[in-house]
Design a protein around this motif. Sequence first.
Motif, PDB file in Angstrom:
ATOM      1  N   UNK A   1       0.650  -1.213  -0.007  1.00  0.00           N
ATOM      2  CA  UNK A   1       0.080   0.115  -0.166  1.00  0.00           C
ATOM      3  C   UNK A   1       0.866   1.284  -0.165  1.00  0.00           C
ATOM      4  N   UNK A   2       1.898   1.429   0.769  1.00  0.00           N
ATOM      5  CA  UNK A   2       2.987   2.495   0.970  1.00  0.00           C
ATOM      6  C   UNK A   2       3.410   2.720  -0.898  1.00  0.00           C
ATOM      7  N   UNK A   3       3.703   2.015  -1.436  1.00  0.00           N
ATOM      8  CA  UNK A   3       4.430   1.907  -2.885  1.00  0.00           C
ATOM      9  C   UNK A   3       3.129   2.440  -3.563  1.00  0.00           C
ATOM     10  N   UNK A   4       2.113   1.922  -3.454  1.00  0.00           N
ATOM     11  CA  UNK A   4       0.734   2.175  -4.445  1.00  0.00           C
ATOM     12  C   UNK A   4       0.563   3.452  -4.030  1.00  0.00           C
ATOM     13  N   UNK A   5       0.492   3.987  -2.946  1.00  0.00           N
ATOM     14  CA  UNK A   5       0.090   5.510  -2.457  1.00  0.00           C
ATOM     15  C   UNK A   5       1.030   6.386  -3.071  1.00  0.00           C
ATOM     16  N   UNK A   6       2.321   5.976  -2.878  1.00  0.00           N
ATOM     17  CA  UNK A   6       3.504   6.910  -3.751  1.00  0.00           C
ATOM     18  C   UNK A   6       3.367   7.015  -5.126  1.00  0.00           C
ATOM     19  N   UNK A   7       3.213   5.777  -5.776  1.00  0.00           N
ATOM     20  CA  UNK A   7       2.754   6.075  -7.351  1.00  0.00           C
ATOM     21  C   UNK A   7       1.664   6.840  -7.783  1.00  0.00           C
ATOM     22  N   UNK A   8       0.395   6.877  -6.881  1.00  0.00           N
ATOM     23  CA  UNK A   8      -0.699   7.470  -7.082  1.00  0.00           C
ATOM     24  C   UNK A   8      -0.409   8.780  -6.666  1.00  0.00           C
ATOM     25  N   UNK A   9       0.432   9.318  -5.869  1.00  0.00           N
ATOM     26  CA  UNK A   9       0.948  10.607  -5.505  1.00  0.00           C
ATOM     27  C   UNK A   9       1.765  11.330  -6.612  1.00  0.00           C
ATOM     28  N   UNK A  10       2.596  10.592  -6.884  1.00  0.00           N
ATOM     29  CA  UNK A  10       3.340  10.985  -8.293  1.00  0.00           C
ATOM     30  C   UNK A  10       2.654  11.351  -9.390  1.00  0.00           C
ATOM     31  N   UNK A  11       1.661  10.667  -9.470  1.00  0.00           N
ATOM     32  CA  UNK A  11       0.713  10.460 -10.742  1.00  0.00           C
ATOM     33  C   UNK A  11      -0.127  11.973 -10.515  1.00  0.00           C
ATOM     34  N   UNK A  12      -0.671  11.938  -9.578  1.00  0.00           N
ATOM     35  CA  UNK A  12      -1.704  13.028  -9.361  1.00  0.00           C
ATOM     36  C   UNK A  12      -0.796  14.428  -9.373  1.00  0.00           C
ATOM     37  N   UNK A  13       0.555  14.650  -8.618  1.00  0.00           N
ATOM     38  CA  UNK A  13       1.137  15.634  -8.665  1.00  0.00           C
ATOM     39  C   UNK A  13       1.466  16.001 -10.248  1.00  0.00           C
ATOM     40  N   UNK A  14       1.906  14.982 -10.866  1.00  0.00           N
ATOM     41  CA  UNK A  14       2.255  15.254 -12.535  1.00  0.00           C
ATOM     42  C   UNK A  14       0.802  15.725 -13.163  1.00  0.00           C
ATOM     43  N   UNK A  15      -0.331  15.397 -12.620  1.00  0.00           N
ATOM     44  CA  UNK A  15      -1.745  15.779 -13.431  1.00  0.00           C
ATOM     45  C   UNK A  15      -1.858  17.261 -12.789  1.00  0.00           C
ATOM     46  N   UNK A  16      -1.584  17.517 -11.620  1.00  0.00           N
ATOM     47  CA  UNK A  16      -1.645  18.903 -11.158  1.00  0.00           C
ATOM     48  C   UNK A  16      -0.674  19.982 -11.708  1.00  0.00           C
ATOM     49  N   UNK A  17       0.496  19.330 -12.233  1.00  0.00           N
ATOM     50  CA  UNK A  17       1.401  20.256 -12.899  1.00  0.00           C
ATOM     51  C   UNK A  17       0.967  20.582 -14.184  1.00  0.00           C
ATOM     52  N   UNK A  18       0.489  19.667 -14.948  1.00  0.00           N
ATOM     53  CA  UNK A  18      -0.181  19.781 -16.273  1.00  0.00           C
ATOM     54  C   UNK A  18      -1.245  20.577 -16.298  1.00  0.00           C
ATOM     55  N   UNK A  19      -2.251  20.523 -15.266  1.00  0.00           N
ATOM     56  CA  UNK A  19      -3.163  21.668 -14.986  1.00  0.00           C
ATOM     57  C   UNK A  19      -2.745  23.213 -14.731  1.00  0.00           C
ATOM     58  N   UNK A  20      -1.602  23.220 -13.980  1.00  0.00           N
ATOM     59  CA  UNK A  20      -1.168  24.666 -13.753  1.00  0.00           C
ATOM     60  C   UNK A  20      -0.715  25.030 -15.081  1.00  0.00           C
ATOM     61  N   UNK A  21       0.071  24.310 -15.909  1.00  0.00           N
ATOM     62  CA  UNK A  21       0.672  24.692 -17.159  1.00  0.00           C
ATOM     63  C   UNK A  21      -0.380  25.210 -17.826  1.00  0.00           C
ATOM     64  N   UNK A  22      -1.396  24.209 -18.091  1.00  0.00           N
ATOM     65  CA  UNK A  22      -2.827  24.854 -18.819  1.00  0.00           C
ATOM     66  C   UNK A  22      -3.350  25.992 -18.699  1.00  0.00           C
ATOM     67  N   UNK A  23      -3.345  26.227 -17.204  1.00  0.00           N
ATOM     68  CA  UNK A  23      -4.021  27.546 -16.644  1.00  0.00           C
ATOM     69  C   UNK A  23      -3.129  28.335 -16.917  1.00  0.00           C
ATOM     70  N   UNK A  24      -1.827  28.423 -16.787  1.00  0.00           N
ATOM     71  CA  UNK A  24      -0.904  29.562 -17.421  1.00  0.00           C
ATOM     72  C   UNK A  24      -0.955  30.041 -18.707  1.00  0.00           C
ATOM     73  N   UNK A  25      -1.087  28.935 -19.481  1.00  0.00           N
ATOM     74  CA  UNK A  25      -1.215  29.167 -20.952  1.00  0.00           C
ATOM     75  C   UNK A  25      -2.524  30.037 -21.194  1.00  0.00           C
TER      76      UNK A  25
END
Length: 195
Positions: free
Chosen positions: A60-84
């Motif tokens: 579960x720790x590894x699964x949560x870590x991978x999910x966190x990294x994935x969500x963080x990358x999605x949030x970065x893409x969302x911020x990039x889209x909003x800046x554009x």
Amino acid sequence: RGEKGEFELITVDPHYIIEQNIEEKSGLLRSFFNLLRVNLESGILAIPSGFLLCGLIAGPVIMLFVAFVSIYCCLLLDKARDKLRHKYFCDKYHTYGMISEYVGGTVLRGIVEFGLLVGQIGSVTSYVIFACANLVPVAKTVFGYNVPFYLFALALYPVLCALCWIRNMRSIAPISGVANGVFIMGLLAIMTYET
């Protein structure tokens, strides 16, 4: 036009329009479950063997870590889209391909969209294989016929094509809610009985 034939300027805050449209499309709970399903859904079939290999604590720790990294990358893409959007006051940067084209040109856009295509095909293929592998024994047990695997896959093809034509996800919101419930029950069953 004004009273004397002069044009009046109307100021519109584009940030308000964009934020208002985003809030109308989905709520926090719906977004949470969509992100949860995106991160876990296609890999849920491998979770029991992953937990068996990693253990009940590390899995579960590894699964949560991978999910966190994935969500963080999605949030970065969302911020990039909003800046554009805010930089150019337009709503044209709304896909990963468009954002990557702005950042790295058409070659990067092709690479990103090819990666998305391969990822989606892989996810759908795993679902088709899982469904067919479960339907073959059901057909043999219930109907007494040994139906070939590929016939079930061909039967699922029109259903998948019809689902791809749906443009407004609100029309299938009740089905999505049921899918979320079944997904959570399946995840709890896997956590309870397979570890």
